[in-house]
Design a protein around this motif. Structure first.
Motif, mmCIF file in Angstrom:
data_model
loop_
_atom_site.group_PDB
_atom_site.id
_atom_site.type_symbol
_atom_site.label_atom_id
_atom_site.label_comp_id
_atom_site.label_asym_id
_atom_site.label_seq_id
_atom_site.Cartn_x
_atom_site.Cartn_y
_atom_site.Cartn_z
ATOM 1 N N ILE A 263 5.604 10.916 -3.083
ATOM 2 C CA ILE A 263 5.260 12.330 -3.128
ATOM 3 C C ILE A 263 4.780 12.697 -4.522
ATOM 4 O O ILE A 263 5.497 12.520 -5.504
ATOM 5 N N GLU A 264 3.559 13.188 -4.593
ATOM 6 C CA GLU A 264 2.965 13.502 -5.891
ATOM 7 C C GLU A 264 3.063 15.002 -6.153
ATOM 8 O O GLU A 264 2.172 15.770 -5.825
ATOM 9 N N ASP A 265 4.186 15.355 -6.742
ATOM 10 C CA ASP A 265 4.473 16.783 -6.913
ATOM 11 C C ASP A 265 4.495 17.175 -8.392
ATOM 12 O O ASP A 265 5.319 17.973 -8.810
ATOM 13 N N VAL B 209 -4.671 -0.013 -3.844
ATOM 14 C CA VAL B 209 -4.690 1.449 -3.860
ATOM 15 C C VAL B 209 -5.776 1.886 -2.868
ATOM 16 O O VAL B 209 -6.965 1.707 -3.118
ATOM 17 N N ILE B 210 -5.305 2.395 -1.726
ATOM 18 C CA ILE B 210 -6.249 2.858 -0.704
ATOM 19 C C ILE B 210 -6.233 4.376 -0.792
ATOM 20 O O ILE B 210 -5.205 5.003 -0.532
ATOM 21 N N ARG B 211 -7.316 4.962 -1.205
ATOM 22 C CA ARG B 211 -7.306 6.417 -1.416
ATOM 23 C C ARG B 211 -8.698 6.990 -1.174
ATOM 24 O O ARG B 211 -9.667 6.245 -0.998
ATOM 25 N N GLY B 212 -8.788 8.304 -1.206
ATOM 26 C CA GLY B 212 -10.048 8.994 -0.939
ATOM 27 C C GLY B 212 -11.084 8.677 -2.017
ATOM 28 O O GLY B 212 -10.738 8.462 -3.182
ATOM 29 N N ASP B 213 -12.341 8.651 -1.633
ATOM 30 C CA ASP B 213 -13.349 8.217 -2.606
ATOM 31 C C ASP B 213 -13.706 9.279 -3.650
ATOM 32 O O ASP B 213 -14.540 9.053 -4.516
ATOM 33 N N GLU B 214 -13.028 10.431 -3.567
ATOM 34 C CA GLU B 214 -13.219 11.383 -4.668
ATOM 35 C C GLU B 214 -12.626 10.813 -5.961
ATOM 36 O O GLU B 214 -12.908 11.304 -7.043
ATOM 37 N N TRP B 215 -11.839 9.752 -5.830
ATOM 38 C CA TRP B 215 -11.232 9.134 -7.020
ATOM 39 C C TRP B 215 -12.044 7.974 -7.571
ATOM 40 O O TRP B 215 -11.691 7.391 -8.601
ATOM 41 N N LEU B 216 -13.101 7.610 -6.880
ATOM 42 C CA LEU B 216 -13.874 6.428 -7.312
ATOM 43 C C LEU B 216 -14.340 6.558 -8.760
ATOM 44 O O LEU B 216 -14.250 5.616 -9.544
ATOM 45 N N THR C 200 0.849 -1.197 0.000
ATOM 46 C CA THR C 200 0.000 0.000 0.000
ATOM 47 C C THR C 200 0.881 1.242 0.000
ATOM 48 O O THR C 200 2.081 1.154 0.253
ATOM 49 N N ARG C 201 0.245 2.362 -0.249
ATOM 50 C CA ARG C 201 1.026 3.596 -0.236
ATOM 51 C C ARG C 201 0.172 4.764 0.198
ATOM 52 O O ARG C 201 -1.056 4.727 0.142
ATOM 53 N N PHE C 202 0.865 5.802 0.621
ATOM 54 C CA PHE C 202 0.229 7.090 0.857
ATOM 55 C C PHE C 202 0.874 8.007 -0.171
ATOM 56 O O PHE C 202 2.095 8.033 -0.295
ATOM 57 N N ALA C 203 0.037 8.722 -0.930
ATOM 58 C CA ALA C 203 0.576 9.455 -2.087
ATOM 59 C C ALA C 203 0.122 10.914 -2.087
ATOM 60 O O ALA C 203 -0.616 11.347 -2.963
ATOM 61 N N PRO C 204 0.563 11.664 -1.092
ATOM 62 C CA PRO C 204 0.089 13.047 -0.986
ATOM 63 C C PRO C 204 0.828 14.020 -1.898
ATOM 64 O O PRO C 204 1.947 13.751 -2.327
ATOM 65 N N SER C 205 0.200 15.139 -2.154
ATOM 66 C CA SER C 205 0.894 16.253 -2.790
ATOM 67 C C SER C 205 1.491 17.102 -1.669
ATOM 68 O O SER C 205 0.857 17.282 -0.632
ATOM 69 N N PRO C 206 2.687 17.597 -1.871
ATOM 70 C CA PRO C 206 3.356 18.337 -0.788
ATOM 71 C C PRO C 206 2.857 19.777 -0.689
ATOM 72 O O PRO C 206 3.565 20.717 -1.013
ATOM 73 N N THR D 271 0.146 13.706 -15.798
ATOM 74 C CA THR D 271 -1.012 14.034 -14.969
ATOM 75 C C THR D 271 -1.134 12.975 -13.879
ATOM 76 O O THR D 271 -0.492 11.919 -13.956
ATOM 77 N N TYR D 272 -1.973 13.258 -12.910
ATOM 78 C CA TYR D 272 -2.180 12.290 -11.821
ATOM 79 C C TYR D 272 -2.521 10.902 -12.358
ATOM 80 O O TYR D 272 -1.935 9.896 -11.942
ATOM 81 N N HIS D 273 -3.466 10.856 -13.296
ATOM 82 C CA HIS D 273 -3.969 9.565 -13.774
ATOM 83 C C HIS D 273 -2.861 8.693 -14.358
ATOM 84 O O HIS D 273 -2.754 7.513 -14.054
HETATM 85 N N1 GLU Z 1 -2.021 12.775 -4.909
HETATM 86 C C1 GLU Z 1 -3.336 12.232 -4.858
HETATM 87 C C2 GLU Z 1 -4.127 12.989 -3.805
HETATM 88 O O1 GLU Z 1 -3.518 13.611 -2.969
HETATM 89 C C3 GLU Z 1 -3.233 10.789 -4.476
HETATM 90 C C4 GLU Z 1 -4.442 9.980 -4.656
HETATM 91 C C5 GLU Z 1 -4.024 8.532 -4.518
HETATM 92 O O2 GLU Z 1 -3.800 8.078 -3.393
HETATM 93 O O3 GLU Z 1 -3.883 7.854 -5.536
HETATM 94 O O4 GLU Z 1 -5.332 12.987 -3.814
#
Ligand code: GLU
Length: 550
Positions: free
Chosen positions: A72-74, A249-256, A36-42, A232-234
């Motif tokens: 890190i998603e920069d 991929v565990i992420r916020g449901d705004e991506w569903l 799993t991962r955490f993929a934040p933007s800084p 791009t993110y996608h």
């Molecule tokens: N960088 C994306 C966000 O912050 C990551 C989403 C994901 O975990 O894939 O929403």
């Protein structure tokens, strides 16, 4: 001229994807291990929702012998701030959520699947983008932003879906020769995915949290490489989670709603798609309506808030597990002493809709967590907090460390430890009455309860001091004497006796204890009074009682 020529014109010197496929081999993990991962933007702000995701992602990886990494998603460089990475790394560390792999500060990282910062992976994305162009699955788009805007307005006016698809995807049909020429002439362009989807058809998706969901196929020719050469993110999501071996991929449901696109990208790229677990956001009740916790409106949306008010990180983590799986609470009751790591978190037991943030509940958990600390632990943690946030508390704690340890040790380490401290910012108020200097310096209103006749109180206290109080008594003797005192004044020795025969007494032993407690501490609610007297010592007890009746 064919797609290969086009690809070579766009990316004259990127490596073949086989290079990366070899460089990042499949992870050698045991059966069932989850990556799993955490993929934040800084962005410089760590939202509690990000910590929530990390708690879940790290737990799932740990539970299965897998890996949890930080990426890190920069790629959106406009949103970047100074020390954005450090802020994330430090927050994760503070909450005990440090990843197994990924960035460890602004510059450095650990792990074999890096770089873990997207801006350093430019050539990797380009290799895969080139591969798509070669296959005829991506193409250059020369549309100017004004043109795209105009198109959007037309679509809106015609009540059509907005975006770059179907008849609207103008550049999709430009012949390869023409594209090559325009690129050679220096015309600006970006790269788009040539979506093979048909929105008349449905895809079935099983989300680990949301369950089965049907979507129309994606037909948007989304941008994969922007004009700055970054993805791009996608697109980055597909390339990175493939190469880094993410299984879940565990992420916020705004991506569903992006799942149809993402599955398509994985398919066209020839990757095995990961499992998706879309987490509902943490909600807040606001004037009877539910809304997401907001960075702007709610201080508790920032993870830094908890350190500021002095709620131990452990309590926050435990609270987040508590909202992740509703059976956690039951488990905690059955396993009061177990480390939370022992709880078996299950993604499919997570709620589909967002849980409400409940501060009262969090503070309750915090009280429980703090109640388990030894006096020395409370001391150390409170001092570390006070050093930054509360000079007065620091002074109070340091004035007489030995005495403070005794104060903090009241009702601690026994079966039912005191649960009156929820956060370090409350600590001063919680213990200040135990210090004679502060106690006598502050003015107070003694708010007596059932027994409130001044003359009677005076007599009770005088009698207690002269006939009953002895600091050397053991607890049983001490309490028996308060019962004797009660009897002397016409109060029942036991609450039970009073209840059975209320007309025979003025009240019961509890009323007498309350009088002593209030005179002693100025408060009606305190931890165990016997222990308080022991810590205060004979002189202080007598001084306080005499002071109260003056
Ligand atoms: N960088 C994306 C966000 O912050 C990551 C989403 C994901 O975990 O894939 O929403």
């Amino acid at each position: 001229m064919d797609y290969k020529d086009l690809a070579n014109v766009i990316f004259p010197d990127v490596k073949d994807i086989s290079y990366y496929e070899e460089k990042y081999p499949k992870r050698d993990l045991k059966e069932g291990a989850i990556v799993t991962r955490f993929a934040p933007s800084p962005t410089g702000f760590m939202h509690i929702g990000g910590l929530y995701q990390s708690v879940i992602a790290k737990k799932m990886a740990n539970q299965t012998g897998g890996v949890f990494f930080l990426r890190i998603e920069d790629t959106d460089q406009k949103r970047e701030v100074e020390n954005g990475v450090l802020n994330i790394v430090t927050s994760l560390k503070e909450f005990g959520m440090s990843p197994d792999e990924g960035m460890i500060d602004e510059e450095n990282e650990v792990g074999k699947y890096g770089p873990y910062k997207q801006s350093l992976r430019k050539e990797i994305y380009q290799a895969y983008a080139k591969y798509l162009v070669e296959k005829g699955c991506a193409y250059p788009c020369f549309c100017k932003s004004e043109e795209l805007e105009e198109m959007r307005q037309k679509q809106e006016a015609a009540k059509e879906r907005t975006g770059y698809y179907g008849v609207w995807s103008k550049c999709r049909h430009i012949p390869v020769n023409e594209s090559i020429e325009r690129i050679k002439n220096g015309e600006e362009y970006i790269l788009r995915f040539k979506s093979p989807g048909n929105p008349e058809k449905k895809i079935k998706h099983h989300d680990v949290i949301k369950g089965n969901v049907d979507f129309p196929e994606n037909d948007q020719d989304i941008v994969i490489i922007k004009s700055d050469g970054l993805p791009t993110y996608h697109f980055a999501h597909a390339v990175d989670d493939h190469l880094m071996g993410t299984t879940h991929v565990i992420r916020g449901d705004e991506w569903l709603s992006s799942v149809p696109l993402h599955l398509q990208l994985f398919q066209v790229l020839g990757f095995k798609a990961p499992k998706y677990a879309h987490i509902a956001p943490i909600m807040k009740e606001d004037n009877g309506a539910k809304r997401k916790l907001s960075k702007r409106k709610d201080p508790e949306a920032a993870v830094s808030y908890y350190a500021e008010v002095g709620i131990p990180e452990e309590a926050v983590d435990e609270y987040l597990l508590n909202i992740a799986n509703s059976n956690f609470e039951q488990w905690r009751k059955q396993n009061p002493d177990a480390a939370m790591e022992e709880f078996d978190l299950q993604l499919n037991k997570m709620s589909v809709s967002g849980a409400l943030f409940d501060m009262v509940k969090l503070l309750d958990i915090s009280k429980r967590v703090i109640s388990k600390y030894t006096a020395a632990e409370v001391y150390d943690k409170a001092i570390s907090w006070a050093e930054i946030h509360n000079e007065e508390l620091k002074k109070l704690l340091e004035k007489d460390k030995e005495y403070t340890l005794k104060v903090l040790g009241i009702e601690r380490g026994n079966i039912k430890p005191r649960k009156d401290i929820a956060k370090w910012s409350d600590l001063k108020e919680n213990i200040i009455y135990m210090y004679d200097e502060e106690f006598f310096a502050s003015s107070r209103q003694y708010e007596f309860q059932k027994i409130n006749d001044k003359e009677e109180i005076k007599e009770i206290i005088e009698s207690y001091i002269s006939k009953y109080f002895d600091i050397a008594d053991d607890k049983e003797t001490w309490f028996n004497k308060i019962k004797d005192l009660s009897e002397e004044f016409g109060y029942a020795r036991e609450t039970k006796e009073f209840k059975q025969n209320p007309d025979a007494y003025k009240g019961h032993v509890g009323d007498i204890s309350t009088v002593i407690r209030i005179c002693l501490t100025g408060r009606a609610n305190t931890p165990d009074m016997y222990e308080i007297m022991k810590v205060l010592g004979k002189e202080s007890v007598i001084k306080r009682l005499e002071y109260a009746i003056k």
